[in-house]
Design an enzyme around this catalytic site. Sequence first.
Site, PDB file in Angstrom:
ATOM      1  N   ARG A  80       0.805  -1.237   0.000  1.00 53.26           N
ATOM      2  CA  ARG A  80       0.000   0.000   0.000  1.00 53.26           C
ATOM      3  C   ARG A  80       0.836   1.285   0.000  1.00 53.26           C
ATOM      4  NH1 ARG A  80      -2.386  -3.523  -1.351  1.00 53.26           N
ATOM      5  NH2 ARG A  80      -4.309  -4.426  -0.576  1.00 53.26           N
ATOM      6  N   SER A 134     -10.299   1.196   3.413  1.00 46.40           N
ATOM      7  CA  SER A 134      -9.621   0.879   4.676  1.00 46.40           C
ATOM      8  C   SER A 134      -8.962   2.139   5.233  1.00 46.40           C
ATOM      9  CB  SER A 134      -8.552  -0.187   4.448  1.00 46.40           C
ATOM     10  OG  SER A 134      -9.132  -1.376   3.962  1.00 46.40           O
ATOM     11  N   GLU A 140      -3.994   4.363   5.961  1.00 41.46           N
ATOM     12  CA  GLU A 140      -4.016   4.084   4.524  1.00 41.46           C
ATOM     13  C   GLU A 140      -4.751   5.237   3.827  1.00 41.46           C
ATOM     14  OE1 GLU A 140      -5.827   0.593   1.680  1.00 41.46           O
ATOM     15  OE2 GLU A 140      -4.640  -0.037   3.394  1.00 41.46           O
TER      16      GLU A 140
END
Length: 258
Positions: free
Chosen positions: A142, A184, A254
């Site tokens: 990520r 998320s 995130e």
Amino acid sequence: MFIKTIDFSKYSSIKVGQPTEVLIIEKGDSIPDDRYLIGGANNLLISPTPPPLMMLGKDYAYFKEENGFLEIGAATPTGRIVSYAKKHDITGFEFCAKLPGTLGGMLAMNAGVKSYEIFNILDSIQIDGNWVSKEQIEHGYRFAKLNGIATAARFKIERGYSQELLDTLLQLRNNQPHNPSAGSAFKNPPGDAAGRLIEAVGLKGYRKGDMAWSDIHANFLVNLGQGKYKDAIFLIELAKEKVADKFGIVLQEEIKLL
């Protein structure tokens, strides 16, 4: 280039924000280095005082097949990428069906689903006008350090689009809330799940104003109506504090806070 006013309470996936001026960049425009580049605003939380913003215009939403490679403009929506792959029997992009936004946003955070992520199928990215191979770009779970503005990416063409894989990946959405969210909120720590940790400290379903940790999946910060930035930030900080106190784990966002 031109200025467009975008209402982030409607445009962003979490439906938080206010009308904000955004500079739209088209082909031939010089790209300023004093503005923050946004895409589909699907993992963004916009504050009442964001930095100066810009986004790539329609000129940067395109497909071009050449010498066994597919070049895609960074402003291309993920839905169009999946449709193109299906129509031309190209495999590798099935997981994008689960991810809203644009290719540029996916590149900037190495977006993915489970073991599928964009850098796995990537060949190179056009950054500040130069093609850079993925091996030269620092990236991981990520995150990707592009060190510039990505305007396009190239992928080696592999035939064999799989509807079965796409359907399997879409099934994973069944445990995701349908309220507006930015996906998320936190990255999963190594060997654990942010949702499990947030639930373990008693915050699943916890609400502040119209923002809440979802009662379906605790790592989703959802907007239950007229959600405000200050309430979202309160919940993010509360989750980080409680998880750090109980487990000694520092959760990393995130979601991008602007």
